[in-house]
Scaffold this motif. Structure first.
Motif, short mmCIF file in Angstrom:
data_model
loop_
_atom_site.label_atom_id
_atom_site.label_comp_id
_atom_site.label_asym_id
_atom_site.label_seq_id
_atom_site.Cartn_x
_atom_site.Cartn_y
_atom_site.Cartn_z
N GLU A 1 0.88 -1.13 -0.07
CA GLU A 1 0.09 -0.04 0.05
C GLU A 1 0.90 1.21 0.05
O GLU A 1 0.49 2.31 -0.53
CB GLU A 1 -0.94 0.05 1.23
N LYS A 2 1.67 1.42 0.81
CA LYS A 2 2.70 2.44 1.00
C LYS A 2 3.50 2.69 -0.38
O LYS A 2 3.80 3.86 -1.01
CB LYS A 2 3.78 2.32 1.82
N HIS B 1 2.70 1.58 -3.45
CA HIS B 1 1.50 2.07 -4.35
C HIS B 1 1.20 3.42 -4.53
O HIS B 1 1.16 4.24 -5.37
CB HIS B 1 0.21 1.27 -4.25
N LYS C 1 -6.34 -5.67 -1.71
CA LYS C 1 -6.03 -4.41 -1.94
C LYS C 1 -5.42 -3.83 -3.13
O LYS C 1 -5.39 -2.63 -3.49
CB LYS C 1 -4.69 -4.25 -0.83
N VAL D 1 -2.74 -3.87 -5.21
CA VAL D 1 -1.50 -3.16 -5.13
C VAL D 1 -0.21 -3.97 -5.69
O VAL D 1 0.78 -3.60 -5.84
CB VAL D 1 -1.09 -2.45 -3.80
#
Length: 229
Positions: free
Chosen positions: A83-84, A86, A109, A111
């Motif tokens: 997530e970070k 992405h 998620k 990503v």
């Protein structure tokens, strides 16, 4: 330990207990623990102000500026690092973890380009030599999870000139005030031997080693950035 254990979930307490008492803890125990933790994993670590994924993603972005770079998130769990990355604009991320149920959460998620369920350390990872531009990892280098011996395998799958960015707790390799019970002399020796051997053989070069507060609540963090040669 400095952390407020009243805020810790039972699963996190189990991880910390195993870290303090690593003898006899096998990979199946760790896999089952994370399989059962997936429902509250992200929330539990948010409550603990877990900064590893944020810190390690930021430091990787300083050294790997190509947003199309192929990145292996080793021990990706439910996808916190993905997530970070992405959000930072990276678009070619492979996630690897021992827990398929964690990978199922990560997949939702959206990503990751690819997700692989396997254990790191006993056998070669299912990737070719020089397959990735970078490896990123947070929260996995500890006595009961991935041991420093896996660094050799990381070097194998990263291209020359590629980056390896790692976040971990300092207390596993050095006595830290308030976290003394987590220190492991054997783990410290293995960490030093493997990293020094890779430098002597000109397999990698450590670019930086930096401490930061609040790896998660009350715990000192360590960021290690290396370049594959």
């Amino acid at each position: 330990m400095a952390a407020d254990t009243s805020m810790e979930s039972s699963s996190l307490q189990q991880v910390l207990h195993h870290a303090r008492n690593a003898d006899g803890i096998g990979s199946n125990t760790i896999k089952d623990l994370y399989d059962h933790w997936t429902g509250s994993y992200d929330t539990d670590l948010l409550k603990q102000n877990y900064q590893g994924p944020t810190k390690v993603s930021a430091v990787l972005s300083e050294h790997c500026t190509d947003k199309s770079a192929s990145i292996l998130d080793c021990g990706c769990g439910t996808g916190l690092i993905g997530e970070k990355l992405h959000a930072l604009g990276y678009s070619n991320i492979t996630g690897l973890d021992i827990s398929q149920k964690s990978l199922d959460v990560a997949e939702q998620k959206g990503v990751y380009n690819n997700l692989v369920c396997t254990e790191v350390g006993k056998e070669k990872m299912p990737f070719g030599e020089d397959e990735f531009d970078a490896i990123i990892c947070s929260g996995c280098i500890l006595p009961t999870h991935m041991r420093p011996s896996c660094f050799r395998e990381w070097v194998r799958v990263v291209k020359p000139g590629g980056i390896i960015a790692l976040a971990m707790r300092q207390c596993y390799i050095e006595v830290v005030k308030g976290e003394e019970e987590y220190f492991s002399k054997d783990f410290q020796l293995e960490f030093g031997e493997v990293t020094q051997d890779l430098e002597r053989s000109k397999s990698w070069q450590i670019i930086s080693k930096t401490n930061f507060p609040q790896y998660y609540e009350g715990s000192l963090g360590l960021l290690v950035v290396s370049k594959v040669l």
